[in-house]
Motif scaffolding. Structure first.
Motif, PDB file in Angstrom:
ATOM      1  N   LEU A  45       0.831  -1.210   0.000  1.00 45.72           N
ATOM      2  CA  LEU A  45       0.000   0.000   0.000  1.00 45.72           C
ATOM      3  C   LEU A  45       0.864   1.258   0.000  1.00 45.72           C
ATOM      4  O   LEU A  45       0.544   2.233  -0.694  1.00 45.72           O
ATOM      5  N   LEU A  46       1.956   1.247   0.753  1.00 47.59           N
ATOM      6  CA  LEU A  46       2.875   2.388   0.743  1.00 47.59           C
ATOM      7  C   LEU A  46       3.470   2.600  -0.640  1.00 47.59           C
ATOM      8  O   LEU A  46       3.610   3.743  -1.097  1.00 47.59           O
ATOM      9  N   ASP A  47       3.805   1.509  -1.308  1.00 45.40           N
ATOM     10  CA  ASP A  47       4.353   1.618  -2.656  1.00 45.40           C
ATOM     11  C   ASP A  47       3.325   2.221  -3.612  1.00 45.40           C
ATOM     12  O   ASP A  47       3.662   3.029  -4.472  1.00 45.40           O
ATOM     13  N   GLY A  48       2.072   1.835  -3.461  1.00 47.46           N
ATOM     14  CA  GLY A  48       1.004   2.430  -4.283  1.00 47.46           C
ATOM     15  C   GLY A  48       0.898   3.925  -4.040  1.00 47.46           C
ATOM     16  O   GLY A  48       0.738   4.706  -4.984  1.00 47.46           O
TER      17      GLY A  48
ATOM     18  N   ARG B  72       3.826   5.573  -5.793  1.00 41.84           N
ATOM     19  CA  ARG B  72       3.649   5.640  -7.250  1.00 41.84           C
ATOM     20  C   ARG B  72       2.688   6.740  -7.667  1.00 41.84           C
ATOM     21  O   ARG B  72       2.811   7.303  -8.750  1.00 41.84           O
ATOM     22  N   CYS B  73       1.721   7.035  -6.783  1.00 38.94           N
ATOM     23  CA  CYS B  73       0.720   8.064  -7.102  1.00 38.94           C
ATOM     24  C   CYS B  73       1.042   9.419  -6.478  1.00 38.94           C
ATOM     25  O   CYS B  73       0.262  10.360  -6.620  1.00 38.94           O
ATOM     26  N   GLY B  74       2.162   9.499  -5.745  1.00 39.69           N
ATOM     27  CA  GLY B  74       2.533  10.768  -5.120  1.00 39.69           C
ATOM     28  C   GLY B  74       1.623  11.178  -3.984  1.00 39.69           C
ATOM     29  O   GLY B  74       1.426  12.366  -3.743  1.00 39.69           O
TER      30      GLY B  74
ATOM     31  N   GLY C  59       0.338   8.103   2.526  1.00 35.83           N
ATOM     32  CA  GLY C  59       1.431   7.205   2.844  1.00 35.83           C
ATOM     33  C   GLY C  59       1.907   7.371   4.280  1.00 35.83           C
ATOM     34  O   GLY C  59       2.151   6.388   4.986  1.00 35.83           O
ATOM     35  N   LEU C  60       2.007   8.618   4.738  1.00 36.37           N
ATOM     36  CA  LEU C  60       2.421   8.860   6.116  1.00 36.37           C
ATOM     37  C   LEU C  60       1.367   8.361   7.101  1.00 36.37           C
ATOM     38  O   LEU C  60       1.704   7.838   8.174  1.00 36.37           O
TER      39      LEU C  60
ATOM     40  N   SER D  85       7.268  13.056  -4.005  1.00 37.77           N
ATOM     41  CA  SER D  85       6.507  14.216  -3.521  1.00 37.77           C
ATOM     42  C   SER D  85       7.409  15.432  -3.364  1.00 37.77           C
ATOM     43  O   SER D  85       7.016  16.425  -2.763  1.00 37.77           O
ATOM     44  N   LYS D  86       8.646  15.302  -3.879  1.00 42.42           N
ATOM     45  CA  LYS D  86       9.634  16.380  -3.849  1.00 42.42           C
ATOM     46  C   LYS D  86       9.956  16.810  -2.419  1.00 42.42           C
ATOM     47  O   LYS D  86      10.114  17.993  -2.128  1.00 42.42           O
TER      48      LYS D  86
END
Length: 83
Positions: free
Chosen positions: A21-24, A27-29, A34-35, A63-64
């Motif tokens: 799920l974190l990887d998803g 990938r979507c920024g 994610g946090l 996410s820069k």
């Protein structure tokens, strides 16, 4: 899916589930999601791994927020004794 797994007594999310799920999110920024997943992972007692750290770096980078990547890695490596 994660919420359904938590409600079920048959399945509980593990490191692989959270990392996927974190990887998803990476990938979507989706930094904030994610946090939130990371906090949920820790709250569920699932220990992050080296792979988790690499996914978090990807999440922060996309996410820069590379500064955040270093902070997260340092914090989690210290907290969970990850090398």
């Amino acid at each position: 899916v994660l919420e359904d797994m938590k409600k079920s007594t048959d399945f509980s999310p593990d490191e692989v589930t959270y990392n996927t799920l974190l990887d998803g999110c990476a990938r979507c920024g989706m930094l904030e999601r994610g946090l939130a997943l990371l906090r949920d992972m820790e709250g569920a007692g699932v220990r992050p791994s080296n792979f988790t750290l690499s996914v978090l770096v990807k999440l922060a980078n996309r996410s820069k927020r590379l500064d955040m990547a270093f902070e997260l890695c340092s914090e989690l490596a210290s907290k969970y004794n990850i090398r």
